[in-house]
Design a protein around this motif. Structure first.
Motif, PDB file in Angstrom:
ATOM      1  N   THR A   1     -41.321 -88.717  48.609  1.00 31.70           N
ATOM      2  CA  THR A   1     -40.114 -89.197  49.267  1.00 31.70           C
ATOM      3  C   THR A   1     -39.875 -90.668  48.945  1.00 31.70           C
ATOM      4  O   THR A   1     -38.764 -91.086  48.627  1.00 31.70           O
TER       5      THR A   1
ATOM      6  N   LEU B   1     -36.569 -92.076  46.832  1.00 29.28           N
ATOM      7  CA  LEU B   1     -35.600 -93.040  47.356  1.00 29.28           C
ATOM      8  C   LEU B   1     -35.480 -94.234  46.403  1.00 29.28           C
ATOM      9  O   LEU B   1     -34.400 -94.761  46.179  1.00 29.28           O
TER      10      LEU B   1
ATOM     11  N   ARG C   1     -31.843 -88.794  47.143  1.00 33.85           N
ATOM     12  CA  ARG C   1     -31.894 -88.752  48.600  1.00 33.85           C
ATOM     13  C   ARG C   1     -32.895 -87.704  49.082  1.00 33.85           C
ATOM     14  O   ARG C   1     -33.286 -86.810  48.333  1.00 33.85           O
TER      15      ARG C   1
END
Lengths: 342, 359
Positions: B157, B161, B166
């Motif tokens: 994650t 980013l 996203r």
């Protein structure tokens, strides 16, 4: 449209609309494009993929796949010149598989493509395929004459030992040589307009330079008109007298080459110029165009660049399509920021 | 000859790295055998990379340019041991240690891959269509035993980013992404193990012009943030001018010139560099430019000319060039592989007179 002299016009495209009717919806690939090319001149077409530059070219040749493509509006006027009593033909009115259009392809207008490997049949020799094009259009020539003409053409596009290479198959040639053979085929019947759709994109820079020089020289030698399509600004600028910038099926701006690079007017042209690295350097940081391309199935009602434009005027730009106006002689732009010359 | 590397025992490198370099390549060679006949006898070699020496400093971007077939991709792949080098040494600094990359095996090789990663050219074929973003980007962590489960997802994650994707993209598959987004996935996959060295092989040439700027800026930002070292392989001189600190020019498997970006572009020392630069189309040159384009094509790598590999296309070639191969040697702070480097005065690409980056 204010062009004064009309006698040397070669091709005139007026409000061309080519739509693709797909299962998912209608793609307005070309949605009202107008331009003209005069004898011996060259027009460069710049745009990102999906802007309609290739479909415009395919529409002129009538080789856009129909269906799903359909020419829903406009006209493409080909001026046949004094040899044919100045006859004018609307290409869109012809049957794309008919006798008439076949007599015009290669002879009046021919086209070279990005990937020369896919443009040749792998089953026949280069000489066979070029010879076929010659024989079709000049049926009076004997087999021997056709072969001689083919060898002459291959030599002229810079293929070494054309007498030997005429009997080779496409896969035996390198990319640059195949592109030369493609050009030889395109020029086999002395066309008056050559459409080049990214012919050097698959090639190395050094080979690209050789091919560009070749096209430029042949254009002068045969006094051909040239329509040069590419996404590479530098290549287009070297090949064209005039440049047309397309975005989502529309012409955003059109001007002479030096003018459009020095004084881009349309916000899209300006944004594009800022986002592309240049070999001359002097760029601290590239500025990507903000936002993303709108869905081709659902184009905005007003200016297609509205959602990404930094100068957008709500209520004006998103209401109607901005008309193409002539800001200064030979510099046209489709944007509400500008007013036509008084 | 082709087995000399594999047979040698892993050992401490005979000579350490020079001063500060992060990576050093010495005498690197990759010859692909040409096999013929029923018994697949080796009848010759394609010398894709032939005796390359190179040192790369931490945090710099080395642009590697050349035509197709010049060996730039093979070089990049050898550095990461995606290809087995035929001969030569590759040394990578890892903290206090120096890794002899050319002779790593098994676990040591896997550990090395945590330090060095690759970004591929074609974002359409380099991603597995049956793996979603989490699996694709998380795979390097899994196979290297760096993280798993919740920790893996957190690290994925974080990097997702960072490259401008996203969180909701994690469970999606490659087909639902555009070319630019796919390249971001490829970049995330390379960076998730926090490598020091990244080999980027034509990372933007498959992308549309307006997307290129986004990816190039992203690579620059990530470099600044993580002190990455890039080997940036490309054929586009405009891209290398924007990205690189130093440029290495390859021709027929050999390094012909290595120098700082500005000096190489404005004042090339090798005739091939000059020819390459003069071939580059420019927006400022207008129609009918005169070029010093060298005729002919890259030589057959299985059958290289004697002497300097460039001499058949070189307009400055003298008798010596036809018999004696020049060394890559320093000339005025640039490394040049040419007998005539001192005598020649070659033209490059000047900075545009009125500022090409105009507003």
């Amino acid at each position: 449209m204010t062009s004064a002299s009309t006698n040397d016009k070669l091709i005139e495209v007026r409000d061309l609309r080519t739509y693709f009717y797909l299962y998912e919806g209608i793609v307005r690939a070309v949605d009202g494009v107008s331009f003209e090319i005069r004898q011996g001149r060259s027009l460069g077409v710049i745009g990102e993929s999906g802007c309609g530059k290739s479909v415009t070219a395919q529409s002129i040749m009538r080789i856009a796949p129909e269906p799903p493509a359909r020419h829903v509006g406009g006209e493409i006027l080909l001026h046949l010149g004094p040899n044919h009593n100045g006859e004018v033909i609307d290409m869109l009115k012809l049957d794309p598989r008919g006798e008439r259009i076949r007599s015009l392809r290669w002879k009046e207008i021919s086209m070279i493509f990005q990937e020369p490997m896919t443009s040749f049949s792998p089953l026949f020799t280069i000489g066979n395929q070029i010879g076929e094009a010659i024989q079709l259009h000049l049926p009076d020539l004997s087999k021997k004459q056709v072969r001689e003409r083919t060898i002459d053409l291959l030599g002229r596009v810079g293929i070494p030992q054309p007498k030997r290479l005429i009997d080779s198959y496409p896969h035996q040639l390198s990319g640059g040589m195949r592109q030369r053979a493609m050009i030889a085929m395109a020029l086999s019947c002395n066309p008056r307009l050559l459409i080049a759709d990214e012919p050097t994109t698959a090639l190395d820079v050094t080979i690209e330079a050789q091919i560009l020089e070749l096209i430029a020289n042949l254009q002068q030698e045969f006094n051909m008109a040239l329509m040069y399509i590419s996404h590479d600004l530098a290549v287009v600028s070297e090949m064209s007298d005039e440049i047309m910038v397309m975005y989502l099926g529309l012409v955003m701006e059109q001007a002479e080459t030096g003018e459009i690079f020095d004084h881009p007017l349309h916000p899209y042209t300006q944004a594009l110029w800022r986002s592309i690295p240049r070999v001359e350097g002097g760029q601290d940081r590239l500025v990507p165009i903000s936002g993303t391309l709108p869905s081709p199935y659902n184009l905005p009602k007003g200016c297609p660049f509205y959602s990404r434009c930094e100068h957008r005027m709500p209520g004006i730009c998103d209401a109607v399509r901005p008309p193409m106006i002539e800001v200064s002689p030979n510099h046209k732009v489709s944007c509400f920021l500008y007013k036509s010359e008084p | 000859m082709q087995t000399s590397v594999q047979s040698s025992e892993p050992s401490s490198p005979s000579a350490g790295l020079s001063d500060t370099a992060l990576l050093e390549i010495r005498g690197l060679r990759k010859w692909f055998p040409i096999q013929k006949g029923f018994l697949k006898r080796t009848v010759g070699y394609v010398r894709a990379v032939d005796g390359v020496n190179l040192a790369i400093q931490p945090g710099e971007t080395l642009g590697v340019v050349g035509e197709s077939g010049s060996g730039k991709t093979t070089l990049g792949r050898c550095v990461l041991r995606l290809y087995e080098p035929t001969a030569g040494e590759i040394l990578l600094r890892d903290g206090e240690r120096v890794l002899p990359v050319h002779e790593l095996e098994g676990n040591a090789l896997r550990a090395f891959r945590r330090n060095a990663q690759m970004i591929f050219q074609d974002p359409y074929s380099s991603l597995n269509p049956r793996m979603n973003v989490l699996e694709t980007v998380g795979e390097p962590l899994l196979v290297n035993n760096v993280a798993r489960g919740k920790e893996l997802e957190d690290r994925v994650t974080e990097v997702i980013l960072q490259v401008g994707l996203r969180v909701e993209h994690l469970r999606r598959f490659p087909h639902s992404f555009s070319g630019g987004q796919r390249q971001r996935i490829g970049i995330a996959r390379a960076l998730v193990v926090r490598p020091k060295l990244v080999v980027a092989d034509e990372p933007v040439s498959a992308l549309d012009v307006s997307i290129q700027a986004q990816i190039l800026n992203l690579l620059k930002d990530l470099q600044a943030e993580y002190q990455l070292t890039y080997i940036f392989i490309t054929h586009a001189m405009s891209v290398v001018r924007y990205m690189a600190d130093r440029i290495a020019v390859m021709y027929a498997g050999k390094m012909v010139e290595v120098a700082g970006k500005e000096s190489l572009l404005t004042r090339p020392r090798h005739p091939y560099t000059e020819a390459l630069l003069s071939a580059v189309p420019r927006t400022t040159s207008g129609r009918n430019v005169k070029r010093t384009v060298s005729a002919g094509e890259v030589p057959d790598l299985a059958n290289l000319p004697a002497g300097c590999v460039f001499h058949p296309r070189c307009k400055y070639a003298v008798d010596r060039c036809r018999v004696e191969e020049p060394e890559l040697r320093p000339v005025d702070g640039q490394l040049v592989k040419c007998h005539l480097a001192e005598q020649l005065s070659l033209t490059g690409i000047g900075p545009s007179p009125n500022g090409a980056g105009r507003k």
